[in-house]
Scaffold this active site. Structure first.
Site, PDB file in Angstrom:
ATOM      1  N   TYR A 160       0.824  -0.968   0.321  1.00  0.00           N
ATOM      2  CA  TYR A 160      -0.269   0.104   0.308  1.00  0.00           C
ATOM      3  C   TYR A 160       0.968   1.266   0.006  1.00  0.00           C
ATOM      4  O   TYR A 160       1.293   2.129  -0.963  1.00  0.00           O
ATOM      5  CB  TYR A 160      -0.746   0.296   1.365  1.00  0.00           C
ATOM      6  CG  TYR A 160      -1.521   1.067   1.048  1.00  0.00           C
ATOM      7  CD1 TYR A 160      -3.606   1.130   0.635  1.00  0.00           C
ATOM      8  CD2 TYR A 160      -1.184   2.236   2.025  1.00  0.00           C
ATOM      9  CE1 TYR A 160      -3.857   2.515   0.584  1.00  0.00           C
ATOM     10  CE2 TYR A 160      -2.334   3.080   2.165  1.00  0.00           C
ATOM     11  CZ  TYR A 160      -3.414   3.379   1.954  1.00  0.00           C
ATOM     12  OH  TYR A 160      -4.309   4.221   1.466  1.00  0.00           O
ATOM     13  N   ALA A 162       3.991   1.713  -0.924  1.00  0.00           N
ATOM     14  CA  ALA A 162       4.856   1.729  -2.094  1.00  0.00           C
ATOM     15  C   ALA A 162       3.774   1.335  -3.057  1.00  0.00           C
ATOM     16  O   ALA A 162       4.159   2.321  -4.324  1.00  0.00           O
ATOM     17  CB  ALA A 162       5.101   0.101  -2.086  1.00  0.00           C
TER      18      ALA A 162
END
Ligand SMILES: NC(=O)c1ccc[n+]([C@@H]2O[C@H](COP(=O)([O-])OP(=O)(O)OC[C@H]3O[C@@H](n4cnc5c(N)ncnc54)[C@H](O)[C@@H]3O)[C@@H](O)[C@H]2O)c1
Length: 257
Positions: A160, A162
């Site tokens: 998430y 990233a």
């Protein structure tokens, strides 16, 4: 209800409009005159959003929906084509669709990691790519959904975080790339907003080290409301945000100062 009419005659697409922040944004923009199309995989939720929006519609605003997935390239092409064929233009794209999955990193499969990347980052890219040729014609703008996870470590959310970091960088990249064409590209970075996504996250904390979450909430445990995020999105997407581009605006009740 807002007395403003900043979106009169503006055609807008809001992804993730079946729930939470996307729903609040669509309702808000229609209350200010927008001709709005909600996109989501949840058709029942989209219908509810359109009903809510119609109750608050003002200044010629109206709402419709198209059920589609933002991570499916052909579906994304189709819904942009449908909207532009019908309305003749596109002024604003608000990319709020997203998913959050949390797990210990060593327990996260590649498929789980890629599901989040494909929805949040790839989906946002596909929508931006399809929207840009139309936004160049109208000198329109995009508002993307980043997260406070781009600034501070959110544990158990490697995929998430990233994906949201990617959205932040892509927002800045597009803002600069399209600056001469007059297309603005901004993002919001919400944190702790009371939506189904945040509620589901809170339920998944069993077995995880709770102390690592301490820095992510306010001392009074107050959550923001989706409508408070919609207030900021409406500003960014309107002429009031006219000298803002490449900006990522934090909306987290002051947690990450
Ligand atoms: N709630 C928060 O505290 C918070 C914090 C930071 C960032 N955000 C971001 O804000 C955005 C909105 O989140 P929310 O809290 O309103 O969540 P939500 O779950 O209420 O709404 C997200 C919507 O996206 C839709 N969606 C998911 N995958 C999709 C796909 N492939 N195609 C089309 N639609 C899809 C879902 O069906 C849902 O209706 C997300 O991008 C989220 O990451 C939320």
């Amino acid at each position: 209800m807002s007395q403003l009419a900043r979106f009169a005659d503006k055609v807008v697409i809001v992804t993730g409009a079946a729930s939470g922040i996307g729903r609040a944004v669509l309702v808000r923009l229609v209350s200010e005159g927008a001709i709005a199309y909600g996109i989501d995989v949840n058709e029942a939720g989209l219908k509810e959003t359109v009903e809510l929006a119609e109750k608050q519609a003002a200044a010629g605003g109206r709402a419709s929906f198209i059920a589609a997935s933002i991570s499916d390239e052909q579906e994304v092409k189709r819904f942009f084509q449908q909207v532009v064929e019908k309305e003749g233009r596109l002024d604003v794209l608000v990319n709020m669709a997203g998913i959050l999955r949390s797990s210990q990193t060593t327990e996260t499969s590649l498929a789980q990691f890629m599901e989040v990347i494909n929805t949040n980052l790839v989906g946002t890219f596909l929508c931006c790519r399809e929207a840009l040729p139309h936004l160049v014609k109208t000198k329109g703008n995009i508002v993307n959904a980043a997260s406070t996870s781009v600034y501070f470590g959110h544990p158990y959310m490697a995929a998430y975080s990233a994906s949201k970091g990617g959205i932040m960088s892509m927002t800045r990249s597009l803002a600069w790339e399209y600056i001469r064409q007059g297309v603005r590209v901004n993002a919001i970075a919400p944190g702790g907003i009371a939506t189904p996504l945040a509620a589901a996250q809170n339920q998944r904390m069993d077995g995880l080290d709770q102390s690592l979450f301490m820095h992510m909430t306010r001392p009074d445990q107050l959550f923001g409301q989706p409508e408070q995020v919609a207030d900021v999105v409406a500003m960014l997407a309107s002429a009031d945000g006219g000298f803002m581009t490449g900006e990522v605006v934090k909306i987290d009740g002051g947690v990450h100062n």
